[in-house]
Design an enzyme around this catalytic site. Structure first.
Site, mmCIF file in Angstrom:
data_model
loop_
_atom_site.group_PDB
_atom_site.id
_atom_site.type_symbol
_atom_site.label_atom_id
_atom_site.label_comp_id
_atom_site.label_asym_id
_atom_site.label_seq_id
_atom_site.Cartn_x
_atom_site.Cartn_y
_atom_site.Cartn_z
ATOM 1 N N ASP A 52 0.198 -2.002 4.444
ATOM 2 C CA ASP A 52 1.242 -1.205 4.416
ATOM 3 C C ASP A 52 2.720 -2.029 4.753
ATOM 4 O OD1 ASP A 52 -0.331 1.234 4.383
ATOM 5 O OD2 ASP A 52 -0.694 1.232 6.465
ATOM 6 N N ASP A 58 -1.319 5.965 -5.712
ATOM 7 C CA ASP A 58 -2.162 7.133 -6.085
ATOM 8 C C ASP A 58 -2.070 8.227 -7.027
ATOM 9 O OD1 ASP A 58 -4.181 6.204 -3.668
ATOM 10 O OD2 ASP A 58 -2.090 6.474 -2.718
ATOM 11 N N GLU A 84 -4.531 4.074 -8.187
ATOM 12 C CA GLU A 84 -5.817 4.595 -7.718
ATOM 13 C C GLU A 84 -6.176 6.067 -8.371
ATOM 14 O OE1 GLU A 84 -8.196 5.974 -4.012
ATOM 15 O OE2 GLU A 84 -6.734 4.415 -3.421
ATOM 16 N N GLU A 88 0.329 -0.782 -4.645
ATOM 17 C CA GLU A 88 -0.895 0.049 -4.793
ATOM 18 C C GLU A 88 -0.221 1.622 -4.591
ATOM 19 O OE1 GLU A 88 -4.024 2.769 -3.174
ATOM 20 O OE2 GLU A 88 -2.117 2.242 -2.514
ATOM 21 N N LYS A 107 -7.521 9.398 -7.912
ATOM 22 C CA LYS A 107 -7.499 10.185 -6.475
ATOM 23 C C LYS A 107 -8.557 11.251 -7.145
ATOM 24 C CE LYS A 107 -6.946 9.713 -2.942
ATOM 25 N NZ LYS A 107 -7.446 8.407 -2.028
ATOM 26 N N HIS A 120 0.844 -0.884 -0.137
ATOM 27 C CA HIS A 120 0.009 -0.019 -0.066
ATOM 28 C C HIS A 120 0.900 1.162 -0.044
ATOM 29 C CE1 HIS A 120 -2.840 2.844 2.477
ATOM 30 N NE2 HIS A 120 -3.566 2.694 1.112
ATOM 31 N N ARG A 121 1.000 1.827 -1.094
ATOM 32 C CA ARG A 121 1.743 3.235 -1.355
ATOM 33 C C ARG A 121 3.116 2.797 -1.182
ATOM 34 N NH1 ARG A 121 -1.572 7.101 2.729
ATOM 35 N NH2 ARG A 121 -3.801 6.341 2.220
ATOM 36 N N HIS A 129 -0.789 10.678 -2.585
ATOM 37 C CA HIS A 129 -2.351 10.231 -1.906
ATOM 38 C C HIS A 129 -3.168 11.564 -1.668
ATOM 39 C CE1 HIS A 129 -5.512 9.514 1.116
ATOM 40 N NE2 HIS A 129 -5.366 8.332 0.299
#
Length: 241
Positions: A226, A36, A106, A34, A108, A7-8, A49
């Protein structure tokens, strides 16, 4: 076997949404990332993000109000010693060509309706021949439906915070091959039924060991975490079975 998406990037230990975080996730052995995306004032696709740069960088203001060259001057590693820039999506896609990671992009664009974001991202994904390894997700479901229309070869997956009734029916209706629900908003039964109906389930953000065990036991397609190192350590217990 359930895939592990960082995640990120490896954000439990490195500055989120930076090349350092992505590289460390790959080194750790994550199956995917993942990240953003937002657009700068001059229309560059950048990886960050929040709509504002204040939380994650040394700067302040909205991404949409800053030029790409201004954004690149900011340090996206506030707490660390090593300076990290906000990456451009181009930079990440170029790097993805050197490995086999899956990448969940993703959009945003729930609060700020970035004009042309879908076209820009899809054009870049195609340019780097990565359509097979990209999943486009968003809380803005209009945006992912539009993405599917212009690029049916790229997988889409709506994001959810709340539970949704018969999510597989909804996913099929918008031609999404997967869903990305908040991990606590989905019962085992609904998750199982969704997978039985041919829709991939990749819950987010799964950081507690007990939750990781839950999804490995359910054998869902992936989860987003994470801490890919912790997830990989736990997954080893299941690989032996």
């Amino acid at each position: 076997m359930t895939q592990i998406f960082a995640h990120r990037g490896y954000s439990a230990s490195y500055a989120e949404n930076t090349m350092g975080s992505f590289i460390e996730a790959e080194k750790a052995g994550a199956d995917g990332l993942e990240l953003d995306v937002q657009l700068t004032k001059d229309g560059e696709v950048v990886v960050i993000h929040d709509e504002k740069v204040d939380r994650t960088t040394t700067g302040s203001g909205f991404v949409k109000d800053l030029l790409f060259k201004e954004i690149r001057k900011l340090n996206a590693n506030k707490k660390g010693l090593k300076k990290e820039q906000i990456p451009s999506l181009v930079e990440v896609l170029e790097w993805l060509q050197t490995n086999k990671l899956i990448c969940n992009i993703e959009f945003k664009n729930g609060l700020i309706p970035y004009e042309g974001m879908e076209e820009k991202v899809i054009q870049l994904v195609r340019k780097y021949s990565l359509s097979e390894r990209i999943i486009i997700s968003s809380f803005n479901h209009y945006s992912i439906v539009y993405s599917y229309r212009i690029a049916p070869e790229i997988e889409t997956a709506p994001l959810f915070i709340e539970g949704i009734y018969m999510p597989w029916i909804y996913a099929q209706s918008i031609r999404a091959k997967g869903i990305h629900p908040k991990h606590s908003a989905m019962s085992d039964n609904i998750l199982f039924n969704t997978m039985e109906n041919g829709i991939a389930v990749r819950p987010y953000t799964v950081n507690k060991e007990e939750d990781m065990h839950r999804f490995f036991n359910l054998n869902c397609q992936a989860f987003i975490t994470d801490d890919p190192v912790k997830a990989l350590r736990i997954r080893k217990q299941y690989e032996k079975k």
